[in-house]
Design a protein around this motif. Structure first.
Motif, mmCIF file in Angstrom:
data_model
loop_
_atom_site.group_PDB
_atom_site.id
_atom_site.type_symbol
_atom_site.label_atom_id
_atom_site.label_comp_id
_atom_site.label_asym_id
_atom_site.label_seq_id
_atom_site.Cartn_x
_atom_site.Cartn_y
_atom_site.Cartn_z
ATOM 1 N N LEU A 353 -3.219 7.807 -25.801
ATOM 2 C CA LEU A 353 -3.882 8.671 -24.826
ATOM 3 C C LEU A 353 -3.162 10.003 -24.702
ATOM 4 O O LEU A 353 -3.794 11.075 -24.687
ATOM 5 N N ASN A 354 -1.841 9.953 -24.622
ATOM 6 C CA ASN A 354 -1.045 11.177 -24.520
ATOM 7 C C ASN A 354 -1.308 12.086 -25.724
ATOM 8 O O ASN A 354 -1.523 13.298 -25.599
ATOM 9 N N ALA A 355 -1.329 11.483 -26.911
ATOM 10 C CA ALA A 355 -1.590 12.246 -28.130
ATOM 11 C C ALA A 355 -3.009 12.809 -28.138
ATOM 12 O O ALA A 355 -3.232 13.963 -28.520
ATOM 13 N N THR A 356 -3.966 12.014 -27.712
ATOM 14 C CA THR A 356 -5.361 12.460 -27.711
ATOM 15 C C THR A 356 -5.563 13.637 -26.775
ATOM 16 O O THR A 356 -6.230 14.625 -27.130
ATOM 17 N N LEU A 357 -4.992 13.563 -25.586
ATOM 18 C CA LEU A 357 -5.109 14.680 -24.647
ATOM 19 C C LEU A 357 -4.458 15.943 -25.218
ATOM 20 O O LEU A 357 -4.973 17.057 -25.046
ATOM 21 N N ALA A 358 -3.339 15.770 -25.910
ATOM 22 C CA ALA A 358 -2.645 16.920 -26.501
ATOM 23 C C ALA A 358 -3.475 17.554 -27.612
ATOM 24 O O ALA A 358 -3.609 18.781 -27.695
ATOM 25 N N VAL A 359 -4.040 16.732 -28.469
ATOM 26 C CA VAL A 359 -4.822 17.253 -29.589
ATOM 27 C C VAL A 359 -6.116 17.892 -29.086
ATOM 28 O O VAL A 359 -6.557 18.916 -29.620
ATOM 29 N N ILE A 360 -6.731 17.315 -28.066
ATOM 30 C CA ILE A 360 -7.923 17.933 -27.489
ATOM 31 C C ILE A 360 -7.592 19.315 -26.943
ATOM 32 O O ILE A 360 -8.349 20.281 -27.140
ATOM 33 N N LYS A 361 -6.443 19.434 -26.267
ATOM 34 C CA LYS A 361 -6.053 20.747 -25.726
ATOM 35 C C LYS A 361 -5.796 21.741 -26.859
ATOM 36 O O LYS A 361 -6.198 22.910 -26.789
ATOM 37 N N TRP A 362 -5.139 21.290 -27.912
ATOM 38 C CA TRP A 362 -4.920 22.160 -29.078
ATOM 39 C C TRP A 362 -6.240 22.643 -29.651
ATOM 40 O O TRP A 362 -6.412 23.828 -29.953
ATOM 41 N N LYS A 363 -7.178 21.743 -29.794
ATOM 42 C CA LYS A 363 -8.479 22.126 -30.334
ATOM 43 C C LYS A 363 -9.228 23.067 -29.387
ATOM 44 O O LYS A 363 -10.003 23.921 -29.835
ATOM 45 N N LYS A 364 -9.003 22.929 -28.101
ATOM 46 C CA LYS A 364 -9.581 23.890 -27.160
ATOM 47 C C LYS A 364 -9.001 25.277 -27.391
ATOM 48 O O LYS A 364 -9.725 26.279 -27.407
ATOM 49 N N LEU A 365 -7.698 25.330 -27.576
ATOM 50 C CA LEU A 365 -7.051 26.621 -27.815
ATOM 51 C C LEU A 365 -7.538 27.253 -29.116
ATOM 52 O O LEU A 365 -7.547 28.483 -29.248
ATOM 53 N N CYS A 366 -7.968 26.423 -30.068
ATOM 54 C CA CYS A 366 -8.473 26.931 -31.350
ATOM 55 C C CYS A 366 -9.957 27.273 -31.293
ATOM 56 O O CYS A 366 -10.508 27.798 -32.272
ATOM 57 N N GLY A 367 -10.618 26.967 -30.172
ATOM 58 C CA GLY A 367 -12.041 27.245 -30.067
ATOM 59 C C GLY A 367 -12.926 26.143 -30.594
ATOM 60 O O GLY A 367 -14.135 26.316 -30.740
#
Length: 393
Positions: A353-367
């Motif tokens: 879950l921690n990893a998923t939330l982090a990767v989702i945020k990264w993908k948000k920053l990438c658009g």
């Protein structure tokens, strides 16, 4: 089949994405594993063949409505030949390595607009009697598709992205160089998710060895042989995910003052560390290098025989960094943060879950994902199932 030919021809790409086993050989289009019925009313599988009209390496409107077939005489569900379909029963060799037994003719009034329409029409005519006898008979086999090494970081084609129709969105992740510092429970799950994106490079930093307890909080299933070899985590995970993609580079050492310079060229860094002092050093370096990063953390504790706690994701970019220090969002010194973050209980589902939330945020920053709140700090509270977003612009 050439991945380039498929990707540039919408009709062939659609056939492939829908699960048909297609191949281009000797200038002909072949569709394998097409079910049909023989004279004994048995379901068999043959190969549909069509001439292929191209303009360069892109298909154009089929030059003929005629199709060819390699197999026994196709029949209806009663075992009667499909005489209305069969145009010729002469065995021929239309191309090198391709032999056919029948020629078919089924011409719509307006002709076939593309090869998807042509091949699926003939496949349906052959398959319908077979499915009357065996409902599981299908030409959709979803075969493994090799990727073009010049156009893709993957060892085989990413059909998940193409089937979902999000190729243009995924392009926003292409060409990036990602670093993951720390490959424990959360860091290894971050790798699992990032490895399935089209980033160009993934650099793995960790000086620990992969031991038995790691197998129970990491993705995949380590073998006894893997554990007996006691490889470095960076080497273990690089070998594992290199089965799927290119561009993974292991660095089996800890990041410290002597080698932190290697992170300067990264486009984005994920920090999944146990050591707050190391986190402080790397954070300072990344801020100095103007590199964006996400730091993750998890504090789980036992209370009356049950587990509770928090899962944290904190982002930092050159445009927004002060929250990390002003609000003490990231533990940068031993004992500086609340006790919840000093515990080291690791549970695979919370790591994931921690990893998923982090990767989702990264993908948000990438658009890649829509980001309405533009939060830079999120806390998930286990006992209340609450996700709190803070530090918005």
């Amino acid at each position: 089949m050439s991945p380039q030919l498929t990707s540039r021809s919408a009709d062939l790409k659609r056939l492939r994405d829908e699960g048909y086993a297609i191949e281009v050989r000797s200038g002909l289009l072949l569709m394998h594993h097409v079910p049909y019925v023989d004279r004994q009313r048995k379901v068999r599988y043959g190969v549909l063949v069509s001439q292929l009209s191209l303009a360069g390496d892109v298909t154009v409107t089929p030059g003929t409505h005629v199709a060819m077939f390699s197999g026994a005489e196709p029949c209806d569900h009663l075992g009667q030949p499909l005489d209305a379909l069969i145009n010729d029963r002469t065995r021929q060799t239309p191309g090198a390595g391709v032999e056919i037994d029948f020629t078919f003719s089924s011409k719509p009034a307006a002709g076939y607009r593309d090869y998807h329409e042509k091949m699926t029409t003939y496949a349906t005519i052959l398959s319908s009697p077979a499915q009357a006898l065996d409902p599981t008979a299908t030409a959709l086999t979803f075969p493994l598709i090799d990727a073009d090494a010049e156009d893709s970081v993957f060892c085989y084609e990413d059909t998940a992205t193409s089937r979902a129709g999000i190729g243009a969105t995924a392009e926003r992740l292409q060409g990036l160089s990602i670093a993951i510092v720390g490959l424990g429970g959360t860091g290894s799950y971050i790798l699992d998710l990032v490895a399935k994106s089209p980033v160009e490079e993934i650099h793995l930093y960790d000086g620990d060895t992969f031991l038995q307890h790691n197998a129970f909080r990491s993705p995949g299933a380590a073998s006894r042989e893997d554990l007996e070899q006691a490889p470095y985590k960076a080497d273990h995970f690089a070998a594992l995910y290199s089965r799927m993609r290119r561009g993974i580079t292991p660095h089996p050492f800890y990041v410290d003052e002597s080698n932190a310079e290697a992170l300067r060229t990264a486009d984005f860094v994920f920090l999944a560390l146990d050591s707050n002092s190391a986190r402080r050093l790397i954070t300072e370096k990344l801020e100095d290098y103007q590199v964006s990063f996400i730091d993750v953390g998890m504090g789980v504790y036992e209370a009356q025989g049950q587990l509770s706690g928090l899962v944290r994701v904190t982002a930092s970019t050159p445009a927004q960094r002060r929250h990390v220090h002003d609000h003490q969002r990231v533990p940068l010194a031993e004992g500086e943060m609340p006790n919840e973050y000093q515990n080291n209980i690791q549970i695979a589902d919370l790591n994931a879950l921690n990893a998923t939330l982090a990767v989702i945020k990264w993908k948000k920053l990438c658009g890649f994902y829509l980001d309405l709140e533009q939060e830079f700090h999120s806390i998930y509270q286990i006992d209340g199932n609450i996700l709190t977003n803070e530090d918005t612009p």
